[in-house]
Motif scaffolding. Structure first.
Motif, PDB file in Angstrom:
ATOM      1  N   MET A   1      10.669   6.347  -2.493  1.00 60.15           N
ATOM      2  CA  MET A   1      11.960   5.486  -2.630  1.00 60.15           C
ATOM      3  C   MET A   1      11.062   4.069  -3.216  1.00 60.15           C
ATOM      4  O   MET A   1      10.038   3.706  -2.676  1.00 60.15           O
ATOM      5  CB  MET A   1      12.456   4.938  -1.554  1.00 60.15           C
ATOM      6  CG  MET A   1      13.848   3.968  -1.512  1.00 60.15           C
ATOM      7  SD  MET A   1      14.823   3.491  -0.210  1.00 60.15           S
ATOM      8  CE  MET A   1      15.534   5.263  -0.158  1.00 60.15           C
ATOM      9  N   ALA A   2      11.644   3.422  -4.126  1.00 64.16           N
ATOM     10  CA  ALA A   2      11.138   2.218  -4.627  1.00 64.16           C
ATOM     11  C   ALA A   2      11.248   0.956  -3.748  1.00 64.16           C
ATOM     12  O   ALA A   2      12.148   0.813  -3.156  1.00 64.16           O
ATOM     13  CB  ALA A   2      11.637   1.849  -6.083  1.00 64.16           C
ATOM     14  N   GLU A   3      10.158   0.246  -3.774  1.00 68.06           N
ATOM     15  CA  GLU A   3      10.234  -1.283  -3.128  1.00 68.06           C
ATOM     16  C   GLU A   3       9.908  -2.180  -3.830  1.00 68.06           C
ATOM     17  O   GLU A   3       9.212  -2.098  -4.679  1.00 68.06           O
ATOM     18  CB  GLU A   3       9.476  -1.035  -1.805  1.00 68.06           C
ATOM     19  CG  GLU A   3       7.904  -0.713  -2.026  1.00 68.06           C
ATOM     20  CD  GLU A   3       6.974  -0.986  -0.860  1.00 68.06           C
ATOM     21  OE1 GLU A   3       6.962  -1.487  -0.124  1.00 68.06           O
ATOM     22  OE2 GLU A   3       6.112   0.209  -0.754  1.00 68.06           O
ATOM     23  N   LYS A   4      10.206  -3.666  -3.355  1.00 68.18           N
ATOM     24  CA  LYS A   4      10.122  -4.614  -4.340  1.00 68.18           C
ATOM     25  C   LYS A   4       8.867  -5.305  -3.702  1.00 68.18           C
ATOM     26  O   LYS A   4       8.742  -5.489  -2.431  1.00 68.18           O
ATOM     27  CB  LYS A   4      11.163  -5.549  -4.206  1.00 68.18           C
ATOM     28  CG  LYS A   4      12.255  -5.297  -5.239  1.00 68.18           C
ATOM     29  CD  LYS A   4      13.370  -6.373  -5.210  1.00 68.18           C
ATOM     30  CE  LYS A   4      14.430  -5.732  -6.383  1.00 68.18           C
ATOM     31  NZ  LYS A   4      15.406  -6.983  -6.645  1.00 68.18           N
ATOM     32  N   LEU A   5       7.726  -5.564  -4.497  1.00 67.38           N
ATOM     33  CA  LEU A   5       6.406  -6.252  -4.098  1.00 67.38           C
ATOM     34  C   LEU A   5       6.315  -7.607  -4.965  1.00 67.38           C
ATOM     35  O   LEU A   5       6.854  -7.534  -5.968  1.00 67.38           O
ATOM     36  CB  LEU A   5       5.265  -5.312  -4.190  1.00 67.38           C
ATOM     37  CG  LEU A   5       5.189  -3.751  -3.847  1.00 67.38           C
ATOM     38  CD1 LEU A   5       4.179  -3.106  -4.442  1.00 67.38           C
ATOM     39  CD2 LEU A   5       5.349  -3.901  -2.455  1.00 67.38           C
ATOM     40  N   TYR A  27      -2.311  -1.163  -0.954  1.00 64.47           N
ATOM     41  CA  TYR A  27      -1.860   0.334  -0.533  1.00 64.47           C
ATOM     42  C   TYR A  27      -3.236   0.791   0.111  1.00 64.47           C
ATOM     43  O   TYR A  27      -3.262   1.932   0.326  1.00 64.47           O
ATOM     44  CB  TYR A  27      -1.427   1.062  -1.649  1.00 64.47           C
ATOM     45  CG  TYR A  27      -0.071   0.745  -1.890  1.00 64.47           C
ATOM     46  CD1 TYR A  27       1.158   1.462  -1.062  1.00 64.47           C
ATOM     47  CD2 TYR A  27       0.485   0.147  -2.925  1.00 64.47           C
ATOM     48  CE1 TYR A  27       2.386   1.028  -1.165  1.00 64.47           C
ATOM     49  CE2 TYR A  27       1.925  -0.092  -3.069  1.00 64.47           C
ATOM     50  CZ  TYR A  27       2.997   0.460  -2.326  1.00 64.47           C
ATOM     51  OH  TYR A  27       4.461   0.072  -2.411  1.00 64.47           O
ATOM     52  N   CYS A  66       7.055  -9.849  -9.442  1.00 64.47           N
ATOM     53  CA  CYS A  66       7.778  -8.985  -8.572  1.00 64.47           C
ATOM     54  C   CYS A  66       7.556  -7.373  -9.233  1.00 64.47           C
ATOM     55  O   CYS A  66       7.751  -7.406 -10.521  1.00 64.47           O
ATOM     56  CB  CYS A  66       9.374  -9.277  -8.708  1.00 64.47           C
ATOM     57  SG  CYS A  66      10.254  -8.065  -7.577  1.00 64.47           S
ATOM     58  N   LEU A  68       8.887  -3.531  -9.047  1.00 63.94           N
ATOM     59  CA  LEU A  68       9.455  -2.454  -8.429  1.00 63.94           C
ATOM     60  C   LEU A  68       8.662  -1.258  -8.416  1.00 63.94           C
ATOM     61  O   LEU A  68       8.526  -0.554  -9.575  1.00 63.94           O
ATOM     62  CB  LEU A  68      10.746  -2.416  -9.256  1.00 63.94           C
ATOM     63  CG  LEU A  68      11.851  -1.313  -8.673  1.00 63.94           C
ATOM     64  CD1 LEU A  68      12.574  -1.974  -7.348  1.00 63.94           C
ATOM     65  CD2 LEU A  68      13.085  -1.134  -9.955  1.00 63.94           C
ATOM     66  N   ASP A  70       7.501   2.356  -7.043  1.00 59.02           N
ATOM     67  CA  ASP A  70       7.860   3.780  -6.442  1.00 59.02           C
ATOM     68  C   ASP A  70       6.531   4.405  -6.260  1.00 59.02           C
ATOM     69  O   ASP A  70       6.119   5.019  -7.289  1.00 59.02           O
ATOM     70  CB  ASP A  70       8.880   4.643  -7.068  1.00 59.02           C
ATOM     71  CG  ASP A  70       9.104   6.084  -6.524  1.00 59.02           C
ATOM     72  OD1 ASP A  70       8.242   6.271  -5.738  1.00 59.02           O
ATOM     73  OD2 ASP A  70      10.487   6.130  -6.539  1.00 59.02           O
ATOM     74  N   LYS A  71       5.984   4.484  -5.133  1.00 61.91           N
ATOM     75  CA  LYS A  71       4.543   5.182  -4.891  1.00 61.91           C
ATOM     76  C   LYS A  71       4.414   6.642  -5.201  1.00 61.91           C
ATOM     77  O   LYS A  71       3.481   7.095  -5.759  1.00 61.91           O
ATOM     78  CB  LYS A  71       3.987   4.782  -3.354  1.00 61.91           C
ATOM     79  CG  LYS A  71       2.531   5.183  -3.376  1.00 61.91           C
ATOM     80  CD  LYS A  71       2.078   4.789  -1.694  1.00 61.91           C
ATOM     81  CE  LYS A  71       0.753   5.308  -1.952  1.00 61.91           C
ATOM     82  NZ  LYS A  71      -0.016   5.230  -0.385  1.00 61.91           N
TER      83      LYS A  71
END
Length: 302
Positions: A1-5, A27, A66, A68, A70-71
């Motif tokens: 799932m994508a996260e905002k960094l 990471y 920012c 978006l 998704d690892k």
């Protein structure tokens, strides 16, 4: 799932350089430069609320970057569906002290690509020649003088000594090579013989699969191209009624035959990039390479 960094920079810095520094630290993992560039080009990065797709974009101090991210997708590497191949005496069409001609299979790249450690025909030829002379302390020299697409089969030339490279290069540049191919197209209304000539250039963006097409003579990077075609006979391939064409190249542009046939509404069977019907391969085969020095042919493979 994508996260905002969110990342912030203290000094002016390129966007790709900032992410090369911050993402691995976040990471605790290594990320390749090419992957970070693709992440930016794909539109997953914004600066101060504005999407930025240029890796070399220079950030002002204290910019809000920012990502978006998704690892799982980012770390996924599609494995190329290359075949396994080693040169044997059966796949050598001709060899002497200066040249070696190989009958290249489809689904095997000619040289190393950006996918690291990918086997390729150049390395395979080096291994073959070294196995014939294992006393050599260093790998034997193998020169790449021209290329075939990964999906294309047939005759390809490598040089075994640097001394002949200049002469071969001049023959190619003077269009003194006879280069014949077989191509299979789905049956349609077509003249028994026809020619296509145009100026060509890459028409896809650098972030997409490489695709060439017709451009104006004055367009940037435009290159003249010409192919003569002759219908040999009807042929049934993969339960489809098709035509077998002989293709004679006067120039050797990237994807030339594929583009020329597609421009006539006759895309090669299997060549989905240029409008062809899906098949088990792209039905294009290098059948003959000849000049004043030699003539080497590859048998019809279908």
């Amino acid at each position: 799932m994508a996260e905002k960094l969110h990342f912030y920079n203290e000094n002016k810095i390129r966007l790709d350089e900032l992410l090369r520094k911050e993402l691995p630290a976040h990471y605790n993992s290594d990320f390749s430069n090419s992957k970070i560039r693709r992440l930016i080009i794909a539109g997953a990065v914004s600066v101060n609320g504005r999407a930025i797709t240029r890796p070399a974009f220079v950030l002002n101090p204290r910019s809000d970057v920012c990502v978006l991210f998704d690892k799982e997708k980012f770390l996924y590497e599609k494995q190329p569906d290359d075949i396994k191949f080693e040169v044997t005496s059966d796949s050598v069409l001709y060899e002497d002290d200066n040249y070696i001609f190989i009958n290249k299979p489809a689904f095997f790249p000619v040289e190393q690509t950006i996918t690291g450690n990918r086997d390729n025909l150049h390395d395979v030829v080096v291994r073959y020649l070294w196995s014939k002379n294992p006393a050599l302390r260093n790998p034997p020299y193998v020169g790449i003088m021209h290329r075939l697409d990964r999906e294309t089969s047939g005759v390809i030339l490598f040089t075994k000594t640097r001394e002949v490279n200049k002469e071969i290069s001049e023959i190619f540049q003077s269009h003194s090579f006879t280069k014949k191919y077989y191509a299979v197209v789905e049956a349609g209304e077509v003249s028994p013989a026809f020619s296509v000539e145009m100026y060509m250039a890459r028409v896809s963006s650098k972030s997409q699969a490489a695709k060439w097409g017709q451009v104006s003579e004055s367009a940037k990077d435009a290159q003249y191209s010409r192919t003569d075609f002759k219908v040999l006979r009807p042929i049934t391939i993969e339960n489809r009624k098709c035509l077998l064409l002989e293709c004679n190249l006067f120039t050797g542009r990237t994807h030339q035959i594929r583009v020329h046939l597609a421009s006539k509404g006759l895309p090669i069977l299997g060549d989905t990039l240029y409008g062809g019907t899906t098949a088990t391969r792209i039905y294009l085969h290098s059948s003959e390479l000849s000049c004043k020095l030699f003539t080497v042919k590859s048998d019809f493979p279908w």
